[in-house]
Design a protein around this motif. Structure first.
Motif, PDB file in Angstrom:
ATOM      1  N   TYR A  11       0.828  -1.205   0.000  1.00 18.66           N
ATOM      2  CA  TYR A  11       0.000   0.000   0.000  1.00 18.66           C
ATOM      3  C   TYR A  11       0.866   1.260   0.000  1.00 18.66           C
ATOM      4  N   THR A  12       1.948   1.227   0.759  1.00 18.21           N
ATOM      5  CA  THR A  12       2.843   2.381   0.831  1.00 18.21           C
ATOM      6  C   THR A  12       3.498   2.642  -0.521  1.00 18.21           C
ATOM      7  N   VAL A  13       3.935   1.575  -1.172  1.00 21.18           N
ATOM      8  CA  VAL A  13       4.532   1.710  -2.505  1.00 21.18           C
ATOM      9  C   VAL A  13       3.501   2.273  -3.484  1.00 21.18           C
ATOM     10  N   THR A  14       2.272   1.776  -3.406  1.00 18.26           N
ATOM     11  CA  THR A  14       1.206   2.249  -4.299  1.00 18.26           C
ATOM     12  C   THR A  14       0.967   3.744  -4.134  1.00 18.26           C
ATOM     13  N   LEU A  15       0.803   4.186  -2.891  1.00 22.59           N
ATOM     14  CA  LEU A  15       0.521   5.595  -2.627  1.00 22.59           C
ATOM     15  C   LEU A  15       1.698   6.487  -3.013  1.00 22.59           C
ATOM     16  N   THR A  16       2.914   6.033  -2.725  1.00 24.20           N
ATOM     17  CA  THR A  16       4.108   6.808  -3.072  1.00 24.20           C
ATOM     18  C   THR A  16       4.261   6.918  -4.580  1.00 24.20           C
ATOM     19  N   MET A  17       4.078   5.791  -5.259  1.00 31.33           N
ATOM     20  CA  MET A  17       4.245   5.747  -6.715  1.00 31.33           C
ATOM     21  C   MET A  17       3.256   6.664  -7.420  1.00 31.33           C
ATOM     22  N   HIS A  18       1.969   6.542  -7.078  1.00 37.31           N
ATOM     23  CA  HIS A  18       0.958   7.371  -7.739  1.00 37.31           C
ATOM     24  C   HIS A  18       1.071   8.840  -7.322  1.00 37.31           C
ATOM     25  N   GLY A  19       1.424   9.086  -6.069  1.00 37.68           N
ATOM     26  CA  GLY A  19       1.602  10.467  -5.623  1.00 37.68           C
ATOM     27  C   GLY A  19       2.725  11.154  -6.377  1.00 37.68           C
ATOM     28  N   PHE A  20       3.844  10.472  -6.526  1.00 37.21           N
ATOM     29  CA  PHE A  20       4.980  11.007  -7.269  1.00 37.21           C
ATOM     30  C   PHE A  20       4.609  11.242  -8.727  1.00 37.21           C
ATOM     31  N   ASN A  21       3.860  10.294  -9.306  1.00 41.04           N
ATOM     32  CA  ASN A  21       3.466  10.410 -10.708  1.00 41.04           C
ATOM     33  C   ASN A  21       2.535  11.598 -10.927  1.00 41.04           C
ATOM     34  N   MET A  22       1.580  11.800 -10.023  1.00 39.62           N
ATOM     35  CA  MET A  22       0.668  12.939 -10.164  1.00 39.62           C
ATOM     36  C   MET A  22       1.413  14.258 -10.035  1.00 39.62           C
ATOM     37  N   PHE A  23       2.409  14.307  -9.141  1.00 39.85           N
ATOM     38  CA  PHE A  23       3.219  15.512  -8.982  1.00 39.85           C
ATOM     39  C   PHE A  23       3.945  15.850 -10.282  1.00 39.85           C
ATOM     40  N   LEU A  24       4.545  14.839 -10.912  1.00 40.59           N
ATOM     41  CA  LEU A  24       5.267  15.061 -12.168  1.00 40.59           C
ATOM     42  C   LEU A  24       4.313  15.494 -13.273  1.00 40.59           C
ATOM     43  N   MET A  25       3.144  14.833 -13.361  1.00 43.72           N
ATOM     44  CA  MET A  25       2.188  15.163 -14.409  1.00 43.72           C
ATOM     45  C   MET A  25       1.663  16.591 -14.251  1.00 43.72           C
ATOM     46  N   ASN A  26       1.378  16.999 -13.032  1.00 42.88           N
ATOM     47  CA  ASN A  26       0.880  18.356 -12.796  1.00 42.88           C
ATOM     48  C   ASN A  26       1.929  19.405 -13.171  1.00 42.88           C
ATOM     49  N   ASN A  27       3.206  19.102 -12.913  1.00 39.04           N
ATOM     50  CA  ASN A  27       4.276  20.034 -13.270  1.00 39.04           C
ATOM     51  C   ASN A  27       4.425  20.176 -14.784  1.00 39.04           C
ATOM     52  N   THR A  51      -7.998   5.269 -17.377  1.00 38.90           N
ATOM     53  CA  THR A  51      -6.742   5.017 -16.674  1.00 38.90           C
ATOM     54  C   THR A  51      -6.657   5.838 -15.388  1.00 38.90           C
ATOM     55  N   VAL A  52      -7.126   7.083 -15.461  1.00 37.62           N
ATOM     56  CA  VAL A  52      -7.091   7.959 -14.287  1.00 37.62           C
ATOM     57  C   VAL A  52      -8.108   7.480 -13.250  1.00 37.62           C
ATOM     58  N   TRP A  53      -9.272   7.030 -13.703  1.00 36.25           N
ATOM     59  CA  TRP A  53     -10.241   6.441 -12.763  1.00 36.25           C
ATOM     60  C   TRP A  53      -9.604   5.278 -12.015  1.00 36.25           C
ATOM     61  N   THR A  54      -8.901   4.426 -12.750  1.00 37.44           N
ATOM     62  CA  THR A  54      -8.272   3.255 -12.140  1.00 37.44           C
ATOM     63  C   THR A  54      -7.189   3.668 -11.159  1.00 37.44           C
ATOM     64  N   MET A  55      -6.424   4.699 -11.513  1.00 34.71           N
ATOM     65  CA  MET A  55      -5.385   5.197 -10.607  1.00 34.71           C
ATOM     66  C   MET A  55      -5.995   5.699  -9.297  1.00 34.71           C
ATOM     67  N   PHE A  56      -7.046   6.519  -9.394  1.00 36.35           N
ATOM     68  CA  PHE A  56      -7.681   7.047  -8.186  1.00 36.35           C
ATOM     69  C   PHE A  56      -8.307   5.923  -7.351  1.00 36.35           C
ATOM     70  N   LEU A  57      -8.876   4.927  -8.023  1.00 38.65           N
ATOM     71  CA  LEU A  57      -9.458   3.796  -7.287  1.00 38.65           C
ATOM     72  C   LEU A  57      -8.363   3.027  -6.557  1.00 38.65           C
ATOM     73  N   GLN A  58      -7.224   2.836  -7.210  1.00 36.85           N
ATOM     74  CA  GLN A  58      -6.121   2.119  -6.563  1.00 36.85           C
ATOM     75  C   GLN A  58      -5.594   2.909  -5.366  1.00 36.85           C
ATOM     76  N   ILE A  59      -5.545   4.227  -5.491  1.00 37.71           N
ATOM     77  CA  ILE A  59      -5.129   5.070  -4.365  1.00 37.71           C
ATOM     78  C   ILE A  59      -6.111   4.938  -3.211  1.00 37.71           C
ATOM     79  N   PHE A  60      -7.410   4.955  -3.522  1.00 35.63           N
ATOM     80  CA  PHE A  60      -8.432   4.857  -2.483  1.00 35.63           C
ATOM     81  C   PHE A  60      -8.372   3.509  -1.773  1.00 35.63           C
ATOM     82  N   VAL A  61      -8.258   2.427  -2.543  1.00 36.41           N
ATOM     83  CA  VAL A  61      -8.189   1.085  -1.952  1.00 36.41           C
ATOM     84  C   VAL A  61      -6.926   0.936  -1.115  1.00 36.41           C
ATOM     85  N   ALA A  62      -5.807   1.452  -1.602  1.00 37.61           N
ATOM     86  CA  ALA A  62      -4.559   1.371  -0.836  1.00 37.61           C
ATOM     87  C   ALA A  62      -4.663   2.177   0.459  1.00 37.61           C
ATOM     88  N   SER A  63      -5.332   3.322   0.405  1.00 33.22           N
ATOM     89  CA  SER A  63      -5.510   4.142   1.617  1.00 33.22           C
ATOM     90  C   SER A  63      -6.361   3.407   2.642  1.00 33.22           C
TER      91      SER A  63
END
Length: 238
Positions: A11-27, A51-63
């Protein structure tokens, strides 16, 4: 007990990975790149991509998973509150009914079309805002993370799949509605393959039907793997 720590790591890897990816994409969605009309359109409706729906769902489930596992350890020597069981059950339900099949659909559908003709699913302008690493996080790395969950989460095949299948059907129907509404609202298809297929009399419903069949195949695949990994071990509430 070791399994719970392995799940928390996942779960920690999932949240870190997607969080980092969203930061890069927003920049990347800033500055001169926004002069491209295609990228402006993408930025305006990126939350509607599957794909973004799936990413947010994975973040929610991991949380949910990380929180419930942490609290399980906290209450290991005392009586668990009722709501903790509800949280754990919700995470397990969302994972089994929606997250597992949609993650496999995202990965296999994307990469199959990408290698056949990338313009059908991933236009060239996307390279300006999605690096190769970001692309693999969204469409490749999501798969080992759900497999990790299956391996370290005790579970058994439910007696009935009716609720799970109903949830998956409602979820996908909602997405197809959003996708079609976007076409009516903006005159564009989020994925080119649907625009090409829509101009025919038969290809569009065939693609939708194919996606539906693949989802239900992936849904049942998890229970075949569950029998290999966990049967006849302890059950979880579904």
């Amino acid at each position: 007990m070791a399994a719970i720590y392995m799940r928390m790591l996942g779960y920690t890897v999932t949240l870190t990975m997607h969080g980092f990816n969203m930061f890069l994409m927003n920049n990347l969605l800033q500055g001169p790149v926004m002069e491209d009309p295609n990228i402006r359109t993408f930025s305006a409706m990126y939350k509607r991509f599957f794909t973004v729906w799936t990413m947010f769902l994975q973040i929610f489930v991991a949380s949910l998973g990380l929180t419930s596992d942490y609290l399980t350890l906290k209450y290991s020597n005392k009586k668990e509150p009722y709501w903790l069981g509800v949280m754990r059950s919700m995470k397990n339900r969302l994972f089994a009914a929606i997250l597992w099949p949609t993650v496999f659909l995202v990965s296999t559908f994307f990469w199959s079309l990408y290698h056949y003709d990338r313009s059908l699913i991933y236009p060239l302008f996307a390279d300006k805002i999605l690096s190769s690493t970001a692309n693999h996080i969204l469409h490749t790395a999501v798969v080992p993370l759900v497999v990790w969950e299956l391996v370290f989460q005790p579970r058994s095949v439910p007696k009935s799949h009716a609720v799970n299948v109903a949830m998956l059907t409602v979820y996908m129907s909602t997405y197809f509605f959003v996708m079609y509404y976007t076409y009516l609202e903006k005159g564009v298809w989020m994925y080119s393959i649907f625009g090409i297929a829509y101009d025919t009399n038969i290809c569009f419903p065939l693609i939708i039907s194919f996606i539906g069949v693949m989802l239900y195949i992936y849904y049942h695949m998890q229970w075949f793997l569950t029998q290999i990994v966990w049967q006849p071990q302890a059950k979880i509430k579904m």
